[in-house]
Design an enzyme around this catalytic site. Structure first.
Site, short mmCIF file in Angstrom:
data_model
loop_
_atom_site.label_atom_id
_atom_site.label_comp_id
_atom_site.label_asym_id
_atom_site.label_seq_id
_atom_site.Cartn_x
_atom_site.Cartn_y
_atom_site.Cartn_z
N LYS A 1 0.85 -1.20 0.00
CA LYS A 1 0.00 0.00 0.00
C LYS A 1 0.88 1.24 0.00
CE LYS A 1 -3.92 -1.96 2.61
NZ LYS A 1 -4.98 -1.78 1.62
N ARG B 1 -10.38 -11.67 2.78
CA ARG B 1 -11.29 -12.72 2.30
C ARG B 1 -10.64 -14.10 2.38
NH1 ARG B 1 -11.94 -9.65 -3.36
NH2 ARG B 1 -11.67 -7.92 -1.91
#
Ligand code: BES
Ligand code: MN
Ligand code: ZN
Length: 496
Positions: A274, A348
């Site tokens: 990121k 997820r």
């Protein structure tokens, strides 16, 4: 941690909080002191002189004659009854401005026990203050209010007493969730997280209270096939864990729920690193895990007749020579394979393991709720104060949204459109971990849905925005970890 009691005795406390509302007469004010009878005429003149408006989040302190300090907290427009959330927020705003005071009495327009419960809860939640890591400046920071008294004629009423002791428990575990979120990631590793919760289970009474803990370490996770948790955690020097806490009530359970929380103790994005700006907020990527841990503990403390299976997959998502690579294929618990096209879509993967594991126990579940800071798309869609609910069962979703309207946490239903599902197809594995960028929150939900039996009622809560308050404090919500979803999960259990 604040103590909360209810009383209609003489005010011994040195600080008194009253409500302040605006009236329809131009610039008018009304003091709303609930069960406390007060001559307000002179005070209103003074408050008008000071420019008070009575709007929400306005807190005005004046030297008192009855008491040392009088505090007026805004309720908005005057009304014959105020919503629970208005009362909760008004009490919370005042409590936030009163750190450092030992004893504070709240007399707000609350007459019914549910209104008293709201004031008590708001005050106790607002009193939160995180100073654990202040060093030389610690003395500049004040402790939360020690004793909160709710002034009410219902002081001898059994329900009134239940309402304040519930508020105390809610605030205790909301504080736990907030503390976990606010702690720096070097301190709260997956191992530390699971140990801290084990300690909390012990102090909540452990087996005597129906609570049991189980922890999988990296070796056990690997040998038992938890490829999602292992894959996400393999780039970090702080190995992953799977934490399980079960609560079995002493009387027959009316319902059995699995609560699953995303527990990424820090999300760098892995090899899909990121940008530096804003990465610090990713210490909050375990907010789902914090909320479900707090929920199972509070539900046990409240002795609710509902069985809870709490699962928190814990991992740190780091870039390194051992990190999962884009194009690596991992195998989720139960055997479904996933091509990791983007290591930043890690939540997820760990949730998939936990979802399958939660359904593998012999006891039939009445519902599964997963809670996760899952997508940036959630924040784009709903902003920073409203969380999303996705589901395979509209009835369960409706019931949950009803609970949210009781708790005061803002949730909004979002769809899982079938046509987006194909975007998750992989050339080489059963599934890819990313799909269409448009509707990213829904695509993430559709990914999780692949791991839930269609007949099992399931809710997916994406709390990416509301979990961590990067703006100003408001109402009973502090800056930093908010603990969102925790109170609605408890409400769900209370509804039985
Ligand atoms: N933890 C983030 C999501 C997030 C973003 C939480 C902002 C809180 C605030 C999650 O793991 C993530 O990185 N999601 C990606 C998914 C994408 C790669 C498909 C995202 O939303 O950008
Ligand atoms: Mn990520
Ligand atoms: Zn994440």
């Amino acid at each position: 941690m604040s103590r909360v009691k209810i009383s209609d005795g003489v005010i011994k406390d040195e600080v008194l909080v009253l409500g302040l509302a605006s009236t329809t007469t131009k610039g008018g004010l009304a003091i709303e002191s609930g069960d406390m009878v007060i001559d307000t005429k002179k005070m209103i003149t003074q408050l008008l002189d000071m420019g008070a408006t009575g709007k929400a989040d306005e807190v005005i302190k004046v030297p008192g004659s009855l008491v040392r300090l009088m505090v007026f907290t805004g309720l908005g427009p005057k009304s014959s009854t105020y919503s629970h959330e208005t009362l909760r927020r008004a009490a919370g705003s005042a409590a936030r401005e009163l750190h450092g005071n030992t004893s504070v009495t709240f007399s707000l327009p609350a007459r019914k026990t549910v209104e008293i419960a709201a004031v008590a809860e708001g005050a106790a939640l607002g009193a939160y203050n995180f100073t654990d890591f202040k060093g030389t400046t610690k003395s500049n920071h004040k402790d939360p209010i020690k004793n909160i008294t709710i002034f009410s004629k219902l002081s001898n009423n059994a329900q009134g007493k239940v309402a304040v002791s519930r508020a105390e428990i809610i605030a205790q575990y909301a504080s736990l969730a907030r503390d976990l979120i606010n702690m720096p990631p070097s301190y709260l590793t997956p191992d530390r997280f699971s140990k801290k919760i084990s300690e909390e289970v012990k102090s909540a009474g452990g087996a005597k209270s129906g609570l049991k803990v189980q922890i999988w370490d990296e070796k056990a996770l690997k040998s038992q096939g938890f490829g999602g948790i292992v894959g996400v955690g393999q780039g970090s020097a702080n190995p992953p864990r799977l934490l399980h806490v079960s609560y079995t009530p002493s009387t027959k359970a009316s319902k059995r729920y699995a609560f699953i929380g995303k527990g990424i103790t820090f999300d760098t994005g892995g090899l899909a690193l990121k940008p530096a700006a804003g990465m610090e907020a990713m210490k909050s990527d375990m907010s789902g895990a914090a909320a479900v841990c707090a929920a199972v503990l509070a539900i046990a403390k409240l002795k609710l007749p509902v069985a809870i299976e709490m699962w928190a997959p814990l991992a740190e998502n780091m870039p390194s020579d051992t990190a999962v690579r884009p194009s690596d294929i991992i195998s989720i618990f139960g055997g479904k394979t996933v091509e990791v096209l983007n290591p930043d879509a890690e939540g997820r993967l760990v949730l998939a393991d936990a979802l399958v594991k939660a359904q593998s126990t012999k006891n039939k579940l009445d519902g599964i709720v997963d809670v996760a800071t899952l997508t940036g798309a959630q924040v784009v869609a709903l902003g920073t104060r409203t969380s999303a609910v996705m589901t395979n069962n509209q009835e369960f979703s409706k019931a949950f949204l009803e609970c949210a309207s009781i708790s005061g946490e803002q949730f909004w239903p979002m769809p899982l459109p079938e046509e987006l599902r194909a975007s998750l197809d992989s050339q080489v594995a059963d599934l890819a971990n990313i799909g269409d960028r448009m509707g990213g929150m829904l695509v993430a939900g559709l990914f999780l849905k692949e791991f839930v039996a269609p007949e099992t009622p399931w809710l997916h809560l994406d709390i990416a925005g509301p979990a961590f308050n990067e703006g100003k404090a408001h109402g009973y919500t502090p800056v930093g970890g908010t603990g969102v979803a925790f109170r609605t999960l408890v409400t769900l259990a209370e509804q039985g």
